[in-house]
Design a protein around this motif. Structure first.
Motif, PDB file in Angstrom:
ATOM      1  N   VAL A  30       0.865  -1.184   0.000  1.00 18.37           N
ATOM      2  CA  VAL A  30       0.000   0.000   0.000  1.00 18.37           C
ATOM      3  C   VAL A  30       0.896   1.227   0.000  1.00 18.37           C
ATOM      4  O   VAL A  30       1.646   1.454   0.955  1.00 18.37           O
ATOM      5  CB  VAL A  30      -0.931   0.025   1.229  1.00 18.37           C
ATOM      6  N   ARG A  31       0.823   2.004  -1.056  1.00 15.17           N
ATOM      7  CA  ARG A  31       1.696   3.165  -1.208  1.00 15.17           C
ATOM      8  C   ARG A  31       0.969   4.442  -0.803  1.00 15.17           C
ATOM      9  O   ARG A  31      -0.061   4.801  -1.376  1.00 15.17           O
ATOM     10  CB  ARG A  31       2.169   3.282  -2.657  1.00 15.17           C
ATOM     11  N   ILE A  32       1.534   5.112   0.194  1.00 11.84           N
ATOM     12  CA  ILE A  32       0.997   6.391   0.657  1.00 11.84           C
ATOM     13  C   ILE A  32       1.958   7.489   0.238  1.00 11.84           C
ATOM     14  O   ILE A  32       3.126   7.491   0.624  1.00 11.84           O
ATOM     15  CB  ILE A  32       0.835   6.416   2.190  1.00 11.84           C
ATOM     16  N   GLY A  33       1.478   8.419  -0.583  1.00 10.52           N
ATOM     17  CA  GLY A  33       2.302   9.547  -0.999  1.00 10.52           C
ATOM     18  C   GLY A  33       2.184  10.696  -0.009  1.00 10.52           C
ATOM     19  O   GLY A  33       1.084  11.010   0.440  1.00 10.52           O
ATOM     20  N   LEU A  34       3.303  11.299   0.337  1.00  8.90           N
ATOM     21  CA  LEU A  34       3.320  12.507   1.162  1.00  8.90           C
ATOM     22  C   LEU A  34       3.886  13.643   0.324  1.00  8.90           C
ATOM     23  O   LEU A  34       5.061  13.615  -0.054  1.00  8.90           O
ATOM     24  CB  LEU A  34       4.164  12.319   2.418  1.00  8.90           C
ATOM     25  N   VAL A  75       3.973   1.577   2.575  1.00  9.02           N
ATOM     26  CA  VAL A  75       5.197   2.218   2.111  1.00  9.02           C
ATOM     27  C   VAL A  75       4.930   3.712   1.965  1.00  9.02           C
ATOM     28  O   VAL A  75       3.906   4.118   1.383  1.00  9.02           O
ATOM     29  CB  VAL A  75       5.659   1.639   0.755  1.00  9.02           C
ATOM     30  N   LEU A  76       5.830   4.526   2.500  1.00  9.83           N
ATOM     31  CA  LEU A  76       5.693   5.974   2.376  1.00  9.83           C
ATOM     32  C   LEU A  76       6.580   6.492   1.252  1.00  9.83           C
ATOM     33  O   LEU A  76       7.783   6.240   1.232  1.00  9.83           O
ATOM     34  CB  LEU A  76       6.080   6.663   3.690  1.00  9.83           C
ATOM     35  N   LEU A  77       5.979   7.231   0.328  1.00  5.41           N
ATOM     36  CA  LEU A  77       6.708   7.897  -0.748  1.00  5.41           C
ATOM     37  C   LEU A  77       6.609   9.394  -0.493  1.00  5.41           C
ATOM     38  O   LEU A  77       5.544   9.989  -0.649  1.00  5.41           O
ATOM     39  CB  LEU A  77       6.112   7.551  -2.113  1.00  5.41           C
ATOM     40  N   ALA A  78       7.697  10.005  -0.050  1.00  3.15           N
ATOM     41  CA  ALA A  78       7.698  11.429   0.275  1.00  3.15           C
ATOM     42  C   ALA A  78       8.315  12.226  -0.864  1.00  3.15           C
ATOM     43  O   ALA A  78       9.403  11.897  -1.339  1.00  3.15           O
ATOM     44  CB  ALA A  78       8.466  11.676   1.574  1.00  3.15           C
ATOM     45  N   GLU A  79       7.617  13.282  -1.298  1.00  2.22           N
ATOM     46  CA  GLU A  79       8.098  14.132  -2.381  1.00  2.22           C
ATOM     47  C   GLU A  79       8.016  15.600  -1.971  1.00  2.22           C
ATOM     48  O   GLU A  79       7.073  16.021  -1.291  1.00  2.22           O
ATOM     49  CB  GLU A  79       7.274  13.911  -3.648  1.00  2.22           C
ATOM     50  N   VAL A 319      -3.107   9.197   7.976  1.00  2.79           N
ATOM     51  CA  VAL A 319      -2.630   7.895   7.510  1.00  2.79           C
ATOM     52  C   VAL A 319      -3.434   6.775   8.180  1.00  2.79           C
ATOM     53  O   VAL A 319      -3.853   5.810   7.533  1.00  2.79           O
ATOM     54  CB  VAL A 319      -1.131   7.719   7.800  1.00  2.79           C
ATOM     55  N   MET A 320      -3.672   6.921   9.481  1.00  2.00           N
ATOM     56  CA  MET A 320      -4.427   5.912  10.210  1.00  2.00           C
ATOM     57  C   MET A 320      -5.885   5.827   9.730  1.00  2.00           C
ATOM     58  O   MET A 320      -6.458   4.736   9.650  1.00  2.00           O
ATOM     59  CB  MET A 320      -4.391   6.216  11.711  1.00  2.00           C
ATOM     60  N   ALA A 321      -6.472   6.978   9.404  1.00  2.00           N
ATOM     61  CA  ALA A 321      -7.843   6.985   8.901  1.00  2.00           C
ATOM     62  C   ALA A 321      -7.926   6.300   7.539  1.00  2.00           C
ATOM     63  O   ALA A 321      -8.892   5.574   7.246  1.00  2.00           O
ATOM     64  CB  ALA A 321      -8.355   8.421   8.790  1.00  2.00           C
TER      65      ALA A 321
END
Length: 383
Positions: A30-34, A75-79, A319-321
């Motif tokens: 699961v990819r979460i973009g920041l 997985v966190l993808l920070a940009e 993120v938790m929501a």
């Protein structure tokens, strides 16, 4: 017959043997973009947001979340968008190409709004934890969500506070003729009138003005109990200096997050009386949720060796929501979990995370401040 049976048994044995040594099914990624300002003048807030996101990601992975019967690996993808609209749209497209499952960001309204169309076209839910422009959630996009109060909510809450808590009946308004300033002032009027208050004057200036003598002289003649200003610090501070020069140095002065900055102390050049100025910023945790947030902040400090800033707890909760909505929907596919995110109530460290039909936070909080003893001082949290 016997040979066929032997072959069948051999085949069965081989199948069992192969199954015993087969690799376990791959976890669901699961990819979460920041998307945040990780460089530039707002980088300290961006890094703080990233820390909040990493705390949530690590906690979810340690917990072993399952989505639709499969173990999930977040997985966190920070940009970095450097708080620049053009970079924000580039980051948004990069996230779409990377097939992220959700996006947290962007940090400002100026970056969140242009990026939101790209996420909407791709069907990717976007949660901002700090952009407050009403326009962000008024575009008709079902992918936009926000975990702090918008400027309209802030203005109306300040109006109710002025009328119900402060007991004021007569207020004069000045706005800087920007969308932000006019919108904030208009919502203040609604909240103040709901509370039985009366607007005795409404004046306008501009966001680069430095001379307010005629406006303030007209207002002084009407003897209001307070001036509400819709605008930013660079205009508010010289206005306070001129109020003092006109003998209005004790008159209460209220505004939104645009004047709720430490810069007010410098630019006002000693013109502010103790407790004269009241302002508010979106967000804040009331007493009922204070203990949970205090524990979270202690964990943050233990991990990173510094104190958390304003919005990292909201990033953590966002993120938790998202994870909770995916669990409940049994899917990390945006089209499947987005309706659940829109209707679910998640108990966060900052309070309940629940959205209205536009994606704005329901019953959002505001933190009230004043200025005294040479610094900004918190007064409390209101809704």
């Amino acid at each position: 017959m016997a040979v066929g049976r032997i072959l069948s048994l051999s085949a069965l044995a081989l199948a069992v043997h192969a199954a015993a040594w087969a690799a376990p099914s791959e976890p669901l990624e699961v990819r979460i973009g920041l998307a945040d300002a990780l460089t530039g003048p707002l980088a300290n807030f961006g890094k703080d947001d990233e820390n909040g996101a990493r705390m949530a990601i690590d906690e979810l992975n340690a917990r072993g979340v399952s989505i639709g019967g499969r173990k999930a690996r977040f997985v966190l993808l920070a940009e970095d968008d450097a708080s620049e609209p053009r970079m924000a749209t580039s980051v948004a497209q990069k996230f779409v190409d990377a097939k992220v499952n959700a996006v947290i960001g962007h940090e400002t309204s100026g970056t969140s709004i242009p990026a939101s169309k790209i996420y909407f076209d791709a069907g990717i839910p976007q949660i901002t934890t700090s952009a407050t422009s009403p326009q962000y959630t008024e575009q008709g996009f079902n992918t936009t969500f926000r975990t702090v109060s918008n400027d309209k909510q802030l203005g109306r809450a300040l109006g109710r506070y002025a009328g119900k808590v402060l007991g004021l009946k007569r207020v004069a308004l000045i706005d800087d003729h920007t969308a932000y300033g006019q919108g904030l002032a208009s919502e203040f009027v609604k909240g103040f009138k709901e509370s039985g208050g009366n607007i005795v004057a409404r004046e306008a200036t501009n966001d680069k003005a430095a001379e307010f003598g005629p406006i303030l002289t007209r207002i002084r003649a009407l003897r209001p109990e307070m001036i509400f200003f819709g605008g930013m610090t660079p205009v508010a501070a010289p206005m306070l200096r001129q109020m003092k020069a006109l003998g209005m140095g004790q008159l209460r002065f209220m505004g939104g997050d645009g004047i709720c900055t430490d810069q007010m102390l410098t630019l006002a050049q000693g013109a502010m009386a103790e407790g004269q100025v009241l302002c508010a910023g979106s967000g804040g945790v009331d007493e009922a949720h204070g203990a949970a947030l205090a524990r979270w902040r202690a964990d943050y400090r233990k991990r990173f060796g510094i104190d958390s800033l304003i919005y990292s707890p909201y990033v953590y909760d966002s993120v938790m929501a998202l994870a909770a909505a995916m669990e409940k929907a049994g899917s990390s596919t945006p089209a499947q979990y987005r309706p659940v995110l829109a209707s679910n109530v998640h108990k966060g460290v900052t309070g309940p995370i629940a959205f209205d039909q536009r994606g704005d936070i329901r019953d959002g909080t505001l933190t009230l401040y004043t200025f005294r003893n040479g610094q900004r001082a918190m007064l409390g949290v209101i809704r």
